[in-house]
Design a protein around this motif. Structure first.
Motif, mmCIF file in Angstrom:
data_model
loop_
_atom_site.group_PDB
_atom_site.id
_atom_site.type_symbol
_atom_site.label_atom_id
_atom_site.label_comp_id
_atom_site.label_asym_id
_atom_site.label_seq_id
_atom_site.Cartn_x
_atom_site.Cartn_y
_atom_site.Cartn_z
ATOM 1 N N HIS A 93 0.807 -1.215 0.000
ATOM 2 C CA HIS A 93 0.000 0.000 0.000
ATOM 3 C C HIS A 93 0.847 1.275 0.000
ATOM 4 C CE1 HIS A 93 -3.710 -2.245 0.388
ATOM 5 N NE2 HIS A 93 -3.053 -3.028 1.218
ATOM 6 N N TYR A 94 2.154 1.129 -0.056
ATOM 7 C CA TYR A 94 3.028 2.304 -0.107
ATOM 8 C C TYR A 94 2.962 2.912 -1.508
ATOM 9 C CZ TYR A 94 7.089 5.316 0.127
ATOM 10 O OH TYR A 94 7.915 6.404 0.092
ATOM 11 N N PRO A 95 2.674 4.212 -1.624
ATOM 12 C CA PRO A 95 2.522 4.846 -2.939
ATOM 13 C C PRO A 95 3.870 5.148 -3.599
ATOM 14 C CG PRO A 95 2.200 6.468 -1.223
ATOM 15 C CD PRO A 95 2.393 5.134 -0.531
ATOM 16 N N ALA A 96 4.463 4.133 -4.178
ATOM 17 C CA ALA A 96 5.819 4.241 -4.691
ATOM 18 C C ALA A 96 5.908 4.681 -6.150
ATOM 19 C CB ALA A 96 6.529 2.898 -4.538
ATOM 20 N N TYR A 97 4.809 4.622 -6.891
ATOM 21 C CA TYR A 97 4.887 4.810 -8.342
ATOM 22 C C TYR A 97 4.203 6.093 -8.796
ATOM 23 C CZ TYR A 97 6.101 -0.052 -7.848
ATOM 24 O OH TYR A 97 6.700 -1.218 -7.450
ATOM 25 N N THR A 98 4.899 6.848 -9.602
ATOM 26 C CA THR A 98 4.314 8.042 -10.204
ATOM 27 C C THR A 98 3.295 7.612 -11.254
ATOM 28 O OG1 THR A 98 5.953 8.120 -11.970
ATOM 29 C CG2 THR A 98 6.470 9.336 -9.930
ATOM 30 N N MET A 99 2.482 8.534 -11.690
ATOM 31 C CA MET A 99 1.483 8.213 -12.697
ATOM 32 C C MET A 99 2.133 7.715 -13.980
ATOM 33 S SD MET A 99 -1.425 10.511 -14.507
ATOM 34 C CE MET A 99 -2.623 10.374 -13.213
ATOM 35 N N GLY A 100 3.193 8.368 -14.415
ATOM 36 C CA GLY A 100 3.872 7.949 -15.640
ATOM 37 C C GLY A 100 4.427 6.542 -15.541
ATOM 38 N N ARG A 101 5.072 6.251 -14.426
ATOM 39 C CA ARG A 101 5.647 4.914 -14.222
ATOM 40 C C ARG A 101 4.540 3.870 -14.101
ATOM 41 N NH1 ARG A 101 8.486 1.040 -15.507
ATOM 42 N NH2 ARG A 101 9.403 -0.218 -13.873
ATOM 43 N N ALA A 102 3.471 4.199 -13.397
ATOM 44 C CA ALA A 102 2.355 3.265 -13.240
ATOM 45 C C ALA A 102 1.732 2.958 -14.599
ATOM 46 C CB ALA A 102 1.311 3.854 -12.289
ATOM 47 N N ALA A 103 1.506 3.989 -15.408
ATOM 48 C CA ALA A 103 0.923 3.787 -16.741
ATOM 49 C C ALA A 103 1.848 2.925 -17.599
ATOM 50 C CB ALA A 103 0.669 5.131 -17.409
ATOM 51 N N GLN A 159 -2.712 8.366 -3.714
ATOM 52 C CA GLN A 159 -2.268 9.392 -2.779
ATOM 53 C C GLN A 159 -1.601 10.495 -3.583
ATOM 54 O OE1 GLN A 159 -0.096 8.047 0.627
ATOM 55 N NE2 GLN A 159 -1.376 6.238 0.862
ATOM 56 N N ARG A 160 -1.380 11.605 -2.958
ATOM 57 C CA ARG A 160 -0.746 12.741 -3.633
ATOM 58 C C ARG A 160 0.583 13.063 -2.973
ATOM 59 N NH1 ARG A 160 -3.620 15.100 -8.096
ATOM 60 N NH2 ARG A 160 -5.692 14.181 -8.015
ATOM 61 N N SER A 161 1.550 13.403 -3.814
ATOM 62 C CA SER A 161 2.850 13.838 -3.295
ATOM 63 C C SER A 161 2.697 15.251 -2.744
ATOM 64 C CB SER A 161 3.889 13.816 -4.420
ATOM 65 O OG SER A 161 3.590 14.846 -5.359
ATOM 66 N N ALA A 162 3.738 15.767 -2.114
ATOM 67 C CA ALA A 162 3.698 17.126 -1.582
ATOM 68 C C ALA A 162 3.415 18.134 -2.693
ATOM 69 C CB ALA A 162 5.025 17.448 -0.887
ATOM 70 N N GLY A 163 3.830 17.817 -3.910
ATOM 71 C CA GLY A 163 3.595 18.697 -5.051
ATOM 72 C C GLY A 163 2.249 18.471 -5.727
ATOM 73 N N GLY A 164 1.436 17.532 -5.198
ATOM 74 C CA GLY A 164 0.113 17.289 -5.753
ATOM 75 C C GLY A 164 0.045 16.227 -6.835
#
Length: 117
Positions: free
Chosen positions: A19-29, A51-56
């Motif tokens: 459940h750790y949000p390790a992947y960015t949207m680009g990497r996940a896609a 989840q959202r990073s500090a930068g959104g």
């Protein structure tokens, strides 16, 4: 003095956390072989909520990517995105209900004996 805040987790603790949000949207896609727009549509449909990073920026966990992968398989077979999300959601609810039923079902030795008439 007692510290009420949760202590930050060590980075090594995150390696095995599904459940750790390790992947960015680009990497996940990229991992799913799909587009960022597809992942956004799953978020809009309420199937996964990254989840959202500090930068959104959206961040995805392995657990969320498995769910997205199941939805993608249905979409690839011709199912609409909304319907695929509903199917995956209902499958998960059914799995949870079955697990609860198994946990609360009496064992064979707890069942009353059956008498043939």
């Amino acid at each position: 003095m007692r510290e009420d805040r949760e202590q930050p987790r060590a980075a090594a603790d995150n390696f095995d956390d599904d459940h750790y949000p390790a992947y960015t949207m680009g990497r996940a896609a990229e991992m799913l072989g799909t587009t960022p727009g597809f992942l956004r549509s799953l978020d809009e449909a309420g199937l996964i909520e990254p989840q959202r990073s500090a930068g959104g920026h959206r961040r995805y966990s392995r657990h969320q990517l498995r769910i997205a992968g199941r939805a993608r398989e249905l979409v690839d077979q011709g199912t609409g995105v909304e319907a695929a999300c509903r199917i995956v959601s209902l499958e998960d609810q059914l799995r949870e209900a079955r697990a609860l039923n198994e946990a609360h079902a009496p064992s064979e030795q707890d069942k009353p004996p059956q008498h043939d008439l």
